[in-house]
Design a protein around this motif. Sequence first.
Motif, PDB file in Angstrom:
ATOM      1  N   ASN A 195      10.476 -10.865  -7.803  1.00 51.38           N
ATOM      2  CA  ASN A 195       9.058 -11.184  -8.029  1.00 51.38           C
ATOM      3  C   ASN A 195       8.613 -10.810  -9.445  1.00 51.38           C
ATOM      4  O   ASN A 195       7.896 -11.567 -10.100  1.00 51.38           O
ATOM      5  CB  ASN A 195       8.190 -10.458  -6.997  1.00 51.38           C
ATOM      6  CG  ASN A 195       8.194 -11.155  -5.650  1.00 51.38           C
ATOM      7  OD1 ASN A 195       8.166 -12.380  -5.567  1.00 51.38           O
ATOM      8  ND2 ASN A 195       8.236 -10.376  -4.576  1.00 51.38           N
ATOM      9  N   ILE A 196       9.030  -9.636  -9.909  1.00 49.12           N
ATOM     10  CA  ILE A 196       8.672  -9.216 -11.272  1.00 49.12           C
ATOM     11  C   ILE A 196       9.323 -10.136 -12.303  1.00 49.12           C
ATOM     12  O   ILE A 196       8.678 -10.565 -13.270  1.00 49.12           O
ATOM     13  CB  ILE A 196       9.087  -7.753 -11.509  1.00 49.12           C
ATOM     14  CG1 ILE A 196       8.233  -6.813 -10.639  1.00 49.12           C
ATOM     15  CG2 ILE A 196       8.939  -7.380 -12.987  1.00 49.12           C
ATOM     16  CD1 ILE A 196       8.664  -5.364 -10.679  1.00 49.12           C
TER      17      ILE A 196
ATOM     18  N   ASN B  55       1.852  -9.550  -8.338  1.00 50.68           N
ATOM     19  CA  ASN B  55       0.417  -9.427  -8.594  1.00 50.68           C
ATOM     20  C   ASN B  55      -0.084  -8.170  -7.897  1.00 50.68           C
ATOM     21  O   ASN B  55      -0.411  -8.185  -6.708  1.00 50.68           O
ATOM     22  CB  ASN B  55      -0.325 -10.673  -8.074  1.00 50.68           C
ATOM     23  CG  ASN B  55      -1.830 -10.540  -8.195  1.00 50.68           C
ATOM     24  OD1 ASN B  55      -2.343  -9.851  -9.076  1.00 50.68           O
ATOM     25  ND2 ASN B  55      -2.554 -11.182  -7.282  1.00 50.68           N
ATOM     26  N   LEU B  56      -0.134  -7.059  -8.627  1.00 50.73           N
ATOM     27  CA  LEU B  56      -0.496  -5.780  -8.032  1.00 50.73           C
ATOM     28  C   LEU B  56      -2.006  -5.696  -7.795  1.00 50.73           C
ATOM     29  O   LEU B  56      -2.806  -5.895  -8.711  1.00 50.73           O
ATOM     30  CB  LEU B  56      -0.053  -4.634  -8.934  1.00 50.73           C
ATOM     31  CG  LEU B  56      -0.253  -3.217  -8.378  1.00 50.73           C
ATOM     32  CD1 LEU B  56       0.619  -3.001  -7.149  1.00 50.73           C
ATOM     33  CD2 LEU B  56       0.062  -2.176  -9.449  1.00 50.73           C
TER      34      LEU B  56
ATOM     35  N   PRO C 163       4.753 -21.156   2.546  1.00 44.81           N
ATOM     36  CA  PRO C 163       3.605 -20.508   1.903  1.00 44.81           C
ATOM     37  C   PRO C 163       4.036 -19.327   1.051  1.00 44.81           C
ATOM     38  O   PRO C 163       5.042 -18.675   1.325  1.00 44.81           O
ATOM     39  CB  PRO C 163       2.751 -20.043   3.098  1.00 44.81           C
ATOM     40  CG  PRO C 163       3.135 -20.952   4.205  1.00 44.81           C
ATOM     41  CD  PRO C 163       4.596 -21.233   4.008  1.00 44.81           C
ATOM     42  N   LYS C 164       3.265 -19.043   0.018  1.00 44.74           N
ATOM     43  CA  LYS C 164       3.588 -17.950  -0.890  1.00 44.74           C
ATOM     44  C   LYS C 164       3.627 -16.623  -0.136  1.00 44.74           C
ATOM     45  O   LYS C 164       2.796 -16.363   0.741  1.00 44.74           O
ATOM     46  CB  LYS C 164       2.545 -17.885  -2.011  1.00 44.74           C
ATOM     47  CG  LYS C 164       2.989 -17.078  -3.212  1.00 44.74           C
ATOM     48  CD  LYS C 164       2.022 -17.244  -4.367  1.00 44.74           C
ATOM     49  CE  LYS C 164       2.495 -16.477  -5.596  1.00 44.74           C
ATOM     50  NZ  LYS C 164       1.549 -16.611  -6.726  1.00 44.74           N
ATOM     51  N   ASN C 165       4.607 -15.777  -0.495  1.00 42.83           N
ATOM     52  CA  ASN C 165       4.810 -14.478   0.165  1.00 42.83           C
ATOM     53  C   ASN C 165       5.060 -14.636   1.661  1.00 42.83           C
ATOM     54  O   ASN C 165       4.738 -13.753   2.451  1.00 42.83           O
ATOM     55  CB  ASN C 165       3.620 -13.535  -0.065  1.00 42.83           C
ATOM     56  CG  ASN C 165       3.463 -13.112  -1.509  1.00 42.83           C
ATOM     57  OD1 ASN C 165       4.314 -13.420  -2.342  1.00 42.83           O
ATOM     58  ND2 ASN C 165       2.387 -12.425  -1.804  1.00 42.83           N
TER      59      ASN C 165
ATOM     60  N   ASP D  38       1.073  -6.899  -3.145  1.00 43.68           N
ATOM     61  CA  ASP D  38      -0.096  -6.940  -2.260  1.00 43.68           C
ATOM     62  C   ASP D  38      -0.327  -5.556  -1.659  1.00 43.68           C
ATOM     63  O   ASP D  38       0.377  -5.148  -0.728  1.00 43.68           O
ATOM     64  CB  ASP D  38       0.127  -7.976  -1.159  1.00 43.68           C
ATOM     65  CG  ASP D  38      -1.087  -8.143  -0.249  1.00 43.68           C
ATOM     66  OD1 ASP D  38      -2.035  -7.341  -0.362  1.00 43.68           O
ATOM     67  OD2 ASP D  38      -1.056  -9.062   0.589  1.00 43.68           O
ATOM     68  N   LEU D  39      -1.321  -4.827  -2.146  1.00 43.12           N
ATOM     69  CA  LEU D  39      -1.579  -3.467  -1.674  1.00 43.12           C
ATOM     70  C   LEU D  39      -2.222  -3.434  -0.288  1.00 43.12           C
ATOM     71  O   LEU D  39      -2.249  -2.382   0.349  1.00 43.12           O
ATOM     72  CB  LEU D  39      -2.442  -2.720  -2.688  1.00 43.12           C
ATOM     73  CG  LEU D  39      -1.777  -2.449  -4.046  1.00 43.12           C
ATOM     74  CD1 LEU D  39      -2.732  -1.697  -4.969  1.00 43.12           C
ATOM     75  CD2 LEU D  39      -0.473  -1.675  -3.878  1.00 43.12           C
TER      76      LEU D  39
END
Length: 358
Positions: free
Chosen positions: A244-245, A251-252, A30-32, A120-121
């Motif tokens: 990731n960047i 995705n901030l 899964p992502k992240n 992911d904040l």
Amino acid sequence: MKLLKDKRNLLIGGIIIGVIAFMLPLFGNPKNMGFCIACFVRDIAGGLKLHNAAVVQYIRPEIIGLILGSFLIAVVTKEFKPRGGSSPVLRFIIAAFVMIGALAFLGCPFRMIIRLSAGDLNALVGLLGFTAGVAVGAFFLTKGFSLGRYQKQSSVEGVALPFANIVLFVLFLAIPALFAFSEKGPGSMHAPIIISLLAGLIVGALAQKTRLCMVGGIRDTILVKDTTLLFGFVSIFVVMLILNIATGNFNLGFANQPVAHSDHLFNFLGMALCGLGSVMLGGCPLRQLILAGEGNSDSAISVLGLLVGAAISHNFSLAGVANEGVKTNGRVAVIFGLIFLVSIALIKIYQVKKEEAR
């Protein structure tokens, strides 16, 4: 010189682990979620049919690899030391609450860093809560909290969990019909078995040699101003942030994050519970797996507690729900867990003071 060597090893180990954690979703995880001890142990609990949440059932080879990687490198380097016997029942219960807190947040400290590196904040809120929990645990340590002294044990005791994982992996390959497998959801998303196992073996060996532990890093920073153990997770974060960047995976924000929610209060409190419990156990969930591989039966008991905690979380709807948050059952469990762990810590401190006064 030793301190510099430890920091160097943690930096190098962290970079390698960060690259592996970044690559696993490209192969199917899964992502992240290149690594997540809480999520993967939860999936194993589902695969063993300890809970019936159909979307999170799979025998994760990464967890098996982490334990066996630690075991093999410890044996080769003569660091395999069977020991244990320190408050096993309490450790089991505390570990179950650590898992309940982590699953309320939807990730262990390792995944918290992975999520943060992808912007992911919600993970930043979790980090604040985790740090607060570790700080409270560190305070209890200064007041004398302890689960007791361990004792040397037989080699049979030390190899029990690694051997059980070998048996589990053989059965997983030979008789898959014994286990449950998700057909959709996070449990259905996984890298090929050999890649997952190799990733676990490599990370397990590196974590054993470097003593990688998020809890230990924050605890040591607070207690003795030693930031050495933080180097590993800082390097994991930095290398994954760069990757990731560079690949457009950053995705901030709080919204639209994979397998996450924005229930800020219980992201904070869930990870506070995880952090406090981990200090009481002597290490984060990843560290418990690594220590269990080294022959520490106290950590093996903690791993079993994590497994049962995952089953409880999903059987009683305690876990957070992606894009929704933590339901009433989970909120009650997290708050009760915090009260319970603080109570246990205070009772243990009182007992220590009482013994010292004699």
